[in-house]
Design an enzyme around this catalytic site. Structure first.
Site, PDB file in Angstrom:
ATOM      1  CB  CYS A 114      36.945  44.111  43.223  1.00  0.00           C
ATOM      2  SG  CYS A 114      35.399  43.485  43.885  1.00  0.00           S
ATOM      3  CG  HIS A 259      37.253  43.113  39.089  1.00  0.00           C
ATOM      4  ND1 HIS A 259      37.159  41.862  39.658  1.00  0.00           N
ATOM      5  CD2 HIS A 259      36.257  43.856  39.630  1.00  0.00           C
ATOM      6  CE1 HIS A 259      36.157  41.853  40.518  1.00  0.00           C
ATOM      7  NE2 HIS A 259      35.586  43.052  40.518  1.00  0.00           N
ATOM      8  CG  ASN A 289      32.764  40.895  41.520  1.00  0.00           C
ATOM      9  OD1 ASN A 289      33.896  40.489  41.782  1.00  0.00           O
ATOM     10  ND2 ASN A 289      32.385  42.148  41.708  1.00  0.00           N
TER      11      ASN A 289
END
Ligand code: ACO
Length: 332
Positions: A114, A259, A289
């Site tokens: 990520c 993020h 996500n």
């Protein structure tokens, strides 16, 4: 004369298929209420059968190049941040390079889960600052739907597929030539990037497969509570580090582009900064996500709808498997 990396264009792509929490609740033991209250996620986009990470990455990069008005032939480096490459090798970046018609320079993948986009941003910035590259396409693209255990309700509700890209170019000029009244540098471009990793926390978030270990692709495994705890601590620290390095205060930030893992993590970082919610770009409710894609997807949305404007100070931050984390501060 110091060279600075300027972001001169951005683009993104989301697969067509939208899967709502209600649709997931029909297949696994979960509810819209549980997912929304724990994560803020309402829906996610999933890649179609036969649609690969390279397809998503290509579309996002094509749009970013168009936005920047730069022909692919001028690009001398392509960096693709991804955890879900089409194949173990070659690098998915080389596939995208060829489809874009990029004939010069090099292309490679970056793996920081990520945090991949921030890692890519730091690499791109350094390639430009050393003079090794002049025009770079940086993409974050992932198809986590392919590595999720769809029977594990504690992880499968959290992720979506997507891609985002930016074009960076060497901007000449003295970064100190345009100093604002508080002594802050008003020049355009990347002010600084900051990276960290802590391999001793590998087992908090990982995939239980791989070419060298099991010869399978594997599935995402996560100790959710611990990841949450580390995210809140590490992200507060990294935004502080980025601000301190530039002599800036939280109130100087125009936009926080985090993020997009979980709305509660986003809120906690904004709260620690004392940043009002309106200054944070949020897409997690609609995208879930998307790993390395989440920051460039959010960035592209906020640039296109006019929130992020030339001259704004934009702070990006991320944490992911590794654990890895990082931040990038950009004068748009
Ligand atoms: N639906 C319904 N119940 C569920 C679900 C679900 N989808 N998933 C888990 N539960 C249950 C569990 O089984 C557990 O039940 P039990 O008490 O009967 O055993 C209960 O909910 C609580 O589970 P916890 O895991 O303790 O729930 P928590 O409040 O910690 O929330 C969550 C879980 C949302 C994953 C949270 O820990 C989190 O957000 N962690 C961060 C993880 C993350 O964002 N990872 C992304 C990658 S890293 C990054 O990008 C920063």
């Amino acid at each position: 004369m110091r060279i600075r990396s300027e972001i001169i264009g951005c683009g993104s792509y989301l697969p067509e298929r939208v899967v709502t929490n209600a649709e997931l609740s029909a297949k696994i033991d979960t509810t819209d209420e549980w997912i929304v209250s724990r994560t803020g996620i309402r829906q996610r986009h999933l890649a179609a059968d036969g649609e690969f990470t390279s397809d998503l990455a290509f579309k996002a990069a094509e749009r970013a190049l168009e936005d920047a008005d730069v022909p692919a032939a001028e690009v001398d480096l392509l960096i693709l941040a991804t955890t879900t490459p089409d194949n173990t090798f070659p690098a998915t970046a080389t596939k995208v390079q060829s489809r874009l018609g990029m004939v010069n320079g090099a292309a490679f993948d970056v793996q920081a889960v990520c945090s991949g986009f921030i890692y890519g941003l730091a690499i791109a910035d350094n390639f430009i600052k050393t003079g090794q590259s002049k025009t770079i396409v940086l993409i974050g693209a992932d198809t986590f739907s392919r590595i999720i255990d769809w029977e594990d309700r504690s992880t499968c509700v959290l992720f979506g597929d997507g891609a985002g890209a930016v074009v960076l170019r060497a901007g000449e000029g003295d970064p100190n030539a345009n100093v604002g009244e508080k002594g802050h540098n008003r020049g355009r471009g990347i002010l600084s990037t900051h990276l960290h990793s802590e391999g001793s926390t590998n087992d908090l978030l990982y995939v239980d497969g791989g070419p060298s270990s099991t010869q399978t692709v594997g599935h995402v495994r996560m100790v959710g509570r611990e990841v949450y705890r580390h995210a809140v601590i590490n992200l507060a620290a990294i935004v502080g580090e980025a601000l301190d390095a530039n002599g800036l205060a939280p109130e100087d930030i125009d936009w926080l582009v985090p993020h997009q893992a979980n709305k509660r993590i986003l809120d906690s970082t904004a709260k620690k900064l004392g940043l009002p919610e309106e200054k944070m770009v949020v897409t997690v409710d609609r995208h879930a996500n998307t790993s390395a894609a989440s920051i460039p997807l959010a960035l592209d949305e906020a640039v296109r709808d006019g929130r992020i404007k030339r001259g704004h100070l934009v702070l990006m931050e991320a944490m992911g498997g590794g654990l890895t984390w990082g931040a990038g501060l950009v004068r748009w």
